[in-house]
Write an enzyme that holds these catalytic residues in place. Structure first.
Site, mmCIF file in Angstrom:
data_model
loop_
_atom_site.group_PDB
_atom_site.id
_atom_site.type_symbol
_atom_site.label_atom_id
_atom_site.label_comp_id
_atom_site.label_asym_id
_atom_site.label_seq_id
_atom_site.Cartn_x
_atom_site.Cartn_y
_atom_site.Cartn_z
ATOM 1 N N TYR A 188 0.865 -1.139 -0.086
ATOM 2 C CA TYR A 188 0.024 0.059 0.184
ATOM 3 C C TYR A 188 0.855 1.145 -0.017
ATOM 4 C CZ TYR A 188 -3.833 3.354 0.745
ATOM 5 O OH TYR A 188 -4.682 4.345 0.610
ATOM 6 N N PHE B 70 -6.911 21.481 -24.715
ATOM 7 C CA PHE B 70 -7.288 20.185 -24.999
ATOM 8 C C PHE B 70 -8.551 20.024 -24.171
ATOM 9 C CE2 PHE B 70 -7.163 15.629 -24.138
ATOM 10 C CZ PHE B 70 -7.289 15.134 -25.453
ATOM 11 N N THR B 71 -9.387 19.083 -24.570
ATOM 12 C CA THR B 71 -10.606 18.847 -23.921
ATOM 13 C C THR B 71 -10.627 18.690 -22.462
ATOM 14 O OG1 THR B 71 -10.683 16.223 -24.572
ATOM 15 C CG2 THR B 71 -11.659 17.739 -26.053
ATOM 16 N N ASP C 1 2.241 20.387 -20.582
ATOM 17 C CA ASP C 1 1.600 19.007 -20.573
ATOM 18 C C ASP C 1 2.664 18.058 -21.260
ATOM 19 O OD1 ASP C 1 0.476 16.807 -21.666
ATOM 20 O OD2 ASP C 1 -1.733 18.021 -22.051
ATOM 21 N N LYS D 261 0.381 7.711 -23.626
ATOM 22 C CA LYS D 261 0.782 8.200 -25.041
ATOM 23 C C LYS D 261 2.431 7.577 -25.054
ATOM 24 C CE LYS D 261 -3.147 10.495 -24.308
ATOM 25 N NZ LYS D 261 -3.986 10.341 -23.279
ATOM 26 N N ARG E 288 -12.677 15.385 -34.175
ATOM 27 C CA ARG E 288 -11.881 16.490 -33.260
ATOM 28 C C ARG E 288 -12.565 17.877 -34.163
ATOM 29 N NH1 ARG E 288 -9.713 14.531 -28.623
ATOM 30 N NH2 ARG E 288 -12.018 14.825 -28.450
ATOM 31 N N PHE F 136 -18.750 14.663 -26.448
ATOM 32 C CA PHE F 136 -18.248 13.796 -27.738
ATOM 33 C C PHE F 136 -18.221 12.249 -27.356
ATOM 34 C CE2 PHE F 136 -14.544 15.644 -25.494
ATOM 35 C CZ PHE F 136 -13.963 14.407 -25.299
HETATM 36 C C1 P71 Z 1 -6.365 11.324 -26.998
HETATM 37 C C2 P71 Z 1 -6.394 11.272 -25.409
HETATM 38 C C3 P71 Z 1 -7.325 10.570 -24.854
HETATM 39 C C4 P71 Z 1 -8.803 11.356 -24.780
HETATM 40 C C5 P71 Z 1 -9.008 12.294 -23.972
HETATM 41 C C6 P71 Z 1 -10.313 13.143 -24.202
HETATM 42 C C7 P71 Z 1 -10.877 12.825 -25.312
HETATM 43 C C8 P71 Z 1 -10.641 11.773 -26.133
HETATM 44 C C9 P71 Z 1 -9.632 11.104 -26.011
HETATM 45 C C10 P71 Z 1 -5.551 12.568 -23.776
HETATM 46 C C11 P71 Z 1 -4.763 13.601 -23.412
HETATM 47 C C12 P71 Z 1 -3.817 14.429 -24.323
HETATM 48 C C13 P71 Z 1 -3.254 15.482 -23.825
HETATM 49 C C14 P71 Z 1 -2.230 16.300 -24.674
HETATM 50 C C15 P71 Z 1 -4.023 15.259 -21.662
HETATM 51 C C16 P71 Z 1 -4.670 14.097 -22.007
HETATM 52 C C17 P71 Z 1 -5.416 13.364 -20.906
HETATM 53 N N1 P71 Z 1 -5.634 12.218 -24.852
HETATM 54 N N2 P71 Z 1 -3.223 15.903 -22.443
HETATM 55 O O1 P71 Z 1 -5.395 12.079 -27.451
HETATM 56 O O2 P71 Z 1 -3.715 14.055 -25.501
HETATM 57 O O3 P71 Z 1 -4.882 12.162 -20.527
HETATM 58 O O4 P71 Z 1 -6.403 10.404 -21.259
HETATM 59 O O5 P71 Z 1 -4.656 9.945 -19.611
HETATM 60 O O6 P71 Z 1 -6.510 11.466 -19.090
HETATM 61 O O7 P71 Z 1 -7.027 10.399 -27.588
HETATM 62 P P1 P71 Z 1 -5.696 10.968 -20.191
#
Ligand code: P71
Length: 470
Positions: free
Chosen positions: A85, A137-138, A228, A271, A395, A462
């Site tokens: 833990y 970013f979303t 980021d 990523k 997108r 979305f």
């Molecule tokens: C991508 C994603 C995942 C995603 C997130 C929201 C909508 C659709 C798909 C996530 C990112 C990203 C950047 C630059 C932070 C996050 C969040 N991308 N910064 O591209 O691209 O990270 O998904 O691990 O929570 O499909 P998280």
């Protein structure tokens, strides 16, 4: 007998072929789908590719997030999970990896990127403060807004133009930032939110010159600069390729230098870092970190696991090291470019220059007959799936959501459909199949009619919105 002389793709392009620096040890069968099955599946999914079952998908280019293939070393690392833990040895391995490859001092793990975004937003934003960033970013913007922040886009104008060929379309426009500081005062700016590369702009990089100048500007005004780092190694590749003085520096050295101009970073390790789950937040400022370390126990878990199993942290530590290898990054981006080259030769409209993680098809130019309110990019994602079982992601206007104050749709300049390439997963033959399907959908573009939204959730619509054909 035919008199055709076949040529490899390398020969056709007048170069020697390159190949990935790995071979395949284990395979996962794919579902081969039929058109009538896809029609049924897409109707059930409300024409939203997020609502498809992956069993109904042939080649899955929805995202490169958590979909990459781990190496044999990473899989072996899973067996070394110390599932304590508190104080798991894998946490210290991860902390050390972040410190040595990214150069930040204090680290907390999080379950993924948005867990880290939540923590930094809640601790570093006061209600009513501005948060300038190089395009939204979303999830990043939503967490900033939920913390009471006001996001302001300060990216260069070129980022909003899919045919502008500038090499660093992720750069911050320093004049826009300076104007915001002048108008609002430095004290009303929570921090600058810098993404490298910029996902929503098409995976566009930030130059080293820009981050350096940004660092200097922020320092002068006493404003923090947070990064980021989700796709930083891809950004480093473009610096190595395009910026004077970096050709002989490694991806690792460039990444580390880039981070040195910032005060901390959040990371979706799903990523660059080649894991299926995980993230972190890292800072150099102890008092702020202390707050983060306290808050993480409320939302993620103890500060030495942050919502992850010990084995996940081990795989992440190994993935960080693998992600920084030049041969790896070159072949990862090489594959994206291979697909892009075919599409470009065939006249398919897309964001140029092509970025690091995906091809972004330009749905406006695909479907000039559709208004943005008829969801051209969502339509294109649906048509691609129907044609071949390839899954892509909208997108555009659906992703952009609504203005928090007026309730109207945000109408982004970019209306894009993303073909996102997972790392170390698909072959060149898969890319050929994808290219041919995009071409078939492009050739049939005049018949597209668009969609109407029939269900819209409140947050990040979305993911769960539903549509019907017009
Ligand atoms: C991508 C994603 C995942 C995603 C997130 C929201 C909508 C659709 C798909 C996530 C990112 C990203 C950047 C630059 C932070 C996050 C969040 N991308 N910064 O591209 O691209 O990270 O998904 O691990 O929570 O499909 P998280």
């Amino acid at each position: 007998m035919t008199d055709t002389v076949h040529k490899t793709m390398g020969q056709q392009s007048g170069r020697r072929s390159w190949a990935e620096p790995w071979k395949i040890k284990m395979v996962e069968p794919l579902t081969m789908t039929r058109r009538e099955d896809r029609e049924r599946a897409l109707t059930e999914a409300g024409y939203n590719t997020f609502l498809l079952r992956s069993d109904d998908v042939y080649i899955d280019l929805l995202t490169d997030s958590g979909t990459s293939a781990m190496s044999d070393r990473q899989w072996a690392g899973l067996m070394l999970g110390d599932e304590a833990y508190a104080g798991s040895r894998n946490f210290y391995r991860l902390e050390q990896a972040v410190q040595s490859w990214y150069g930040y001092q204090y680290v907390v793990p999080t379950h993924q990127g948005r867990g880290a975004e939540h923590l930094i937003s809640q601790t570093a934003i006061r209600k009513g403060q501005y948060v300038p960033g190089n395009m939204y970013f979303t999830t990043t913007r939503l967490h900033q807004e939920l913390a009471g922040g006001i996001f302001v886009d300060v990216i260069v104008d070129a980022a909003h133009d899919p045919s502008d060929l500038s090499p660093f379309k992720g750069d911050v426009d320093l004049a826009k930032l300076e104007q915001l500081i002048r108008e609002q005062g430095a004290d009303n700016i929570a921090y600058v939110s810098l993404a490298a590369t910029v996902n929503m702009a098409g995976g566009q990089p930030v130059s080293m010159a820009n981050v350096k100048a940004l660092h200097e500007l922020c320092r002068r005004h006493g404003i923090k600069l947070f990064l980021d780092a989700t796709r930083l190694v891809e950004n480093a590749f473009f610096i190595q390729e395009r910026e004077a003085g970096y050709q002989d520096k490694s991806i690792a050295a460039i990444s580390r230098e880039f981070c040195s101009y910032t005060d901390g970073a959040w990371m979706s390790a799903k990523k660059d870092s080649l894991v299926n789950i995980g993230g972190w937040l890292a800072l150099n400022d102890w008092p702020l970190f202390e707050e983060v370390r306290n808050l993480v126990v409320v939302y993620e878990g103890l500060h030495t696991y942050g919502g992850l199993a010990g084995r996940d942290m081990e795989a992440m530590a190994i993935g960080i090291e693998e992600s920084m290898q030049d041969d790896h990054v070159r072949s990862r981006i090489g594959q994206v470019r291979y697909l892009a080259q075919l599409l470009e030769d065939w006249g398919i409209p897309m964001v140029m220059p092509v970025g690091g993680h995906a091809i972004f098809l330009d749905a406006r130019r695909f479907y000039p007959q559709l208004a943005q309110g008829e969801f051209p990019a969502q339509t294109l994602a649906a048509e691609l799936y129907l044609d071949s079982g390839i899954r892509s992601m909208e997108r555009g206007v659906v992703s952009a959501g609504r203005d928090a104050s007026t309730g109207d749709h945000h109408y982004p300049k970019l209306e894009l459909t993303r073909l996102t390439i997972p790392r170390r997963v698909y072959t060149q033959a898969h890319m050929d199949v994808v290219a041919e399907s995009v071409k078939a959908v492009f050739d049939a573009r005049a018949a597209a009619r668009g969609l109407k939204m029939v269900y819209e959730p409140k947050y990040l619509r979305f993911f769960q919105a539903r549509f019907e054909p017009l």
